[in-house]
Design a protein around this motif. Structure first.
Motif, PDB file in Angstrom:
ATOM      1  N   VAL A   1      27.940  29.795 -21.134  1.00 48.50           N
ATOM      2  CA  VAL A   1      27.932  28.531 -20.388  1.00 48.50           C
ATOM      3  C   VAL A   1      26.493  28.042 -20.190  1.00 48.50           C
ATOM      4  O   VAL A   1      26.218  26.851 -20.330  1.00 48.50           O
ATOM      5  CB  VAL A   1      28.663  28.682 -19.031  1.00 48.50           C
ATOM      6  N   TYR A   2      25.591  28.971 -19.881  1.00 44.17           N
ATOM      7  CA  TYR A   2      24.188  28.587 -19.716  1.00 44.17           C
ATOM      8  C   TYR A   2      23.638  27.952 -20.994  1.00 44.17           C
ATOM      9  O   TYR A   2      22.937  26.947 -20.951  1.00 44.17           O
ATOM     10  CB  TYR A   2      23.324  29.794 -19.355  1.00 44.17           C
ATOM     11  N   VAL A   3      23.964  28.547 -22.128  1.00 47.87           N
ATOM     12  CA  VAL A   3      23.481  28.016 -23.411  1.00 47.87           C
ATOM     13  C   VAL A   3      24.109  26.654 -23.689  1.00 47.87           C
ATOM     14  O   VAL A   3      23.425  25.740 -24.164  1.00 47.87           O
ATOM     15  CB  VAL A   3      23.751  29.020 -24.560  1.00 47.87           C
ATOM     16  N   LEU A   4      25.390  26.499 -23.384  1.00 46.71           N
ATOM     17  CA  LEU A   4      26.055  25.206 -23.603  1.00 46.71           C
ATOM     18  C   LEU A   4      25.438  24.123 -22.709  1.00 46.71           C
ATOM     19  O   LEU A   4      25.236  22.988 -23.158  1.00 46.71           O
ATOM     20  CB  LEU A   4      27.556  25.325 -23.360  1.00 46.71           C
ATOM     21  N   GLN A   5      25.150  24.474 -21.463  1.00 46.34           N
ATOM     22  CA  GLN A   5      24.488  23.518 -20.565  1.00 46.34           C
ATOM     23  C   GLN A   5      23.122  23.122 -21.127  1.00 46.34           C
ATOM     24  O   GLN A   5      22.764  21.943 -21.131  1.00 46.34           O
ATOM     25  CB  GLN A   5      24.307  24.130 -19.169  1.00 46.34           C
TER      26      GLN A   5
ATOM     27  N   ASN B   1      13.987  27.677 -17.779  1.00 48.87           N
ATOM     28  CA  ASN B   1      15.063  28.016 -16.860  1.00 48.87           C
ATOM     29  C   ASN B   1      16.165  28.799 -17.577  1.00 48.87           C
ATOM     30  O   ASN B   1      16.698  29.768 -17.027  1.00 48.87           O
ATOM     31  CB  ASN B   1      15.629  26.746 -16.232  1.00 48.87           C
ATOM     32  N   LEU B   2      16.489  28.399 -18.799  1.00 50.57           N
ATOM     33  CA  LEU B   2      17.511  29.117 -19.562  1.00 50.57           C
ATOM     34  C   LEU B   2      17.086  30.564 -19.805  1.00 50.57           C
ATOM     35  O   LEU B   2      17.888  31.486 -19.635  1.00 50.57           O
ATOM     36  CB  LEU B   2      17.784  28.425 -20.903  1.00 50.57           C
ATOM     37  N   VAL B   3      15.844  30.754 -20.192  1.00 51.43           N
ATOM     38  CA  VAL B   3      15.343  32.114 -20.432  1.00 51.43           C
ATOM     39  C   VAL B   3      15.471  32.955 -19.162  1.00 51.43           C
ATOM     40  O   VAL B   3      15.956  34.093 -19.206  1.00 51.43           O
ATOM     41  CB  VAL B   3      13.884  32.082 -20.942  1.00 51.43           C
ATOM     42  N   ASP B   4      15.072  32.391 -18.021  1.00 53.72           N
ATOM     43  CA  ASP B   4      15.198  33.122 -16.758  1.00 53.72           C
ATOM     44  C   ASP B   4      16.658  33.440 -16.427  1.00 53.72           C
ATOM     45  O   ASP B   4      16.972  34.548 -16.000  1.00 53.72           O
ATOM     46  CB  ASP B   4      14.578  32.327 -15.606  1.00 53.72           C
TER      47      ASP B   4
ATOM     48  N   ARG C   1      18.026  36.199 -18.534  1.00 54.98           N
ATOM     49  CA  ARG C   1      17.495  37.494 -18.116  1.00 54.98           C
ATOM     50  C   ARG C   1      18.025  37.930 -16.750  1.00 54.98           C
ATOM     51  O   ARG C   1      17.675  38.992 -16.255  1.00 54.98           O
ATOM     52  CB  ARG C   1      15.960  37.441 -18.060  1.00 54.98           C
ATOM     53  N   GLY C   2      18.805  37.046 -16.114  1.00 52.96           N
ATOM     54  CA  GLY C   2      19.358  37.379 -14.805  1.00 52.96           C
ATOM     55  C   GLY C   2      18.431  37.098 -13.653  1.00 52.96           C
ATOM     56  O   GLY C   2      18.703  37.474 -12.520  1.00 52.96           O
ATOM     57  N   LYS C   3      17.322  36.421 -13.929  1.00 49.63           N
ATOM     58  CA  LYS C   3      16.368  36.097 -12.868  1.00 49.63           C
ATOM     59  C   LYS C   3      16.704  34.732 -12.294  1.00 49.63           C
ATOM     60  O   LYS C   3      17.011  33.800 -13.021  1.00 49.63           O
ATOM     61  CB  LYS C   3      14.939  36.066 -13.395  1.00 49.63           C
ATOM     62  N   LEU C   4      16.615  34.639 -10.998  1.00 49.12           N
ATOM     63  CA  LEU C   4      16.768  33.364 -10.323  1.00 49.12           C
ATOM     64  C   LEU C   4      15.446  33.010  -9.683  1.00 49.12           C
ATOM     65  O   LEU C   4      14.716  33.883  -9.223  1.00 49.12           O
ATOM     66  CB  LEU C   4      17.842  33.437  -9.244  1.00 49.12           C
ATOM     67  N   ASP C   5      15.147  31.739  -9.633  1.00 53.69           N
ATOM     68  CA  ASP C   5      13.927  31.290  -8.979  1.00 53.69           C
ATOM     69  C   ASP C   5      14.005  31.645  -7.497  1.00 53.69           C
ATOM     70  O   ASP C   5      15.061  31.551  -6.888  1.00 53.69           O
ATOM     71  CB  ASP C   5      13.785  29.768  -9.132  1.00 53.69           C
TER      72      ASP C   5
END
Length: 164
Positions: free
Chosen positions: A86-90, A147-150, A153-157
């Motif tokens: 979903v992240y990649v599609l967004q 943002n996608l890379v983060d 990787r499971g990282k949130l700001d």
């Protein structure tokens, strides 16, 4: 003692400067209009330009911090492997829209430069205003990719807090 380098966000600075410019231009215009019953001719043209710049720069900041408007219901109920899809599609949807914006914005800016078009209010070269469209679209694309890379990787700001 850890020394943490501050984040350099040129689009955040640009948005701040645009907002300050809008405030100063508007304040100056109000003061002059009140004192002389006249107004500066350039205020509307510059204010609109700075407002558009502020909007695009703010969109880049929001893209970096994962704060754009979206429906999160699906994100909260998907398993991690599907969530990554979903992240990649967004990201892909954003890249398509912003890629088209950057492409046609660059063509438009080049045409404005070649035709030597002038702004209607002050007679400044129009490309000076238009060139920011593709530049800021690319800035948003860069921040979306970061943002996608983060997110992959499971990282949130640290500024983003999910409330469930």
């Amino acid at each position: 003692m850890s020394t943490r380098r501050p984040k350099f966000r040129p689009e955040a600075w640009l948005a701040s400067l645009a907002l300050i410019a809008i405030c100063l231009i508007s304040l100056g215009n109000v003061i002059v209009r009140y004192a002389t019953d006249a107004s500066f001719a350039f205020t509307e043209e510059f204010s609109v330009f700075f407002l558009v710049l502020l909007t695009f720069a703010g969109a880049a900041v929001a893209a970096r911090h994962n704060q754009h408007i979206r429906i999160e219901l699906i994100e909260h109920h998907l398993p991690k492997p599907l969530l990554r899809v979903v992240y990649v599609l967004q990201w892909l949807a954003g890249m398509v829209v912003l890629g088209i914006t950057a492409w046609y914005g660059a063509i438009f800016a080049l045409e404005e430069y070649q035709w030597e078009s002038l702004s209607p209010g002050l007679g400044l070269p129009s490309w000076i205003y238009v060139i920011w469209l593709p530049l800021m679209a690319v800035a948003i694309m860069i921040r979306m990719t970061q943002n996608l890379v983060d997110r992959q990787r499971g990282k949130l700001d640290e500024e983003v807090v999910h409330e469930s």
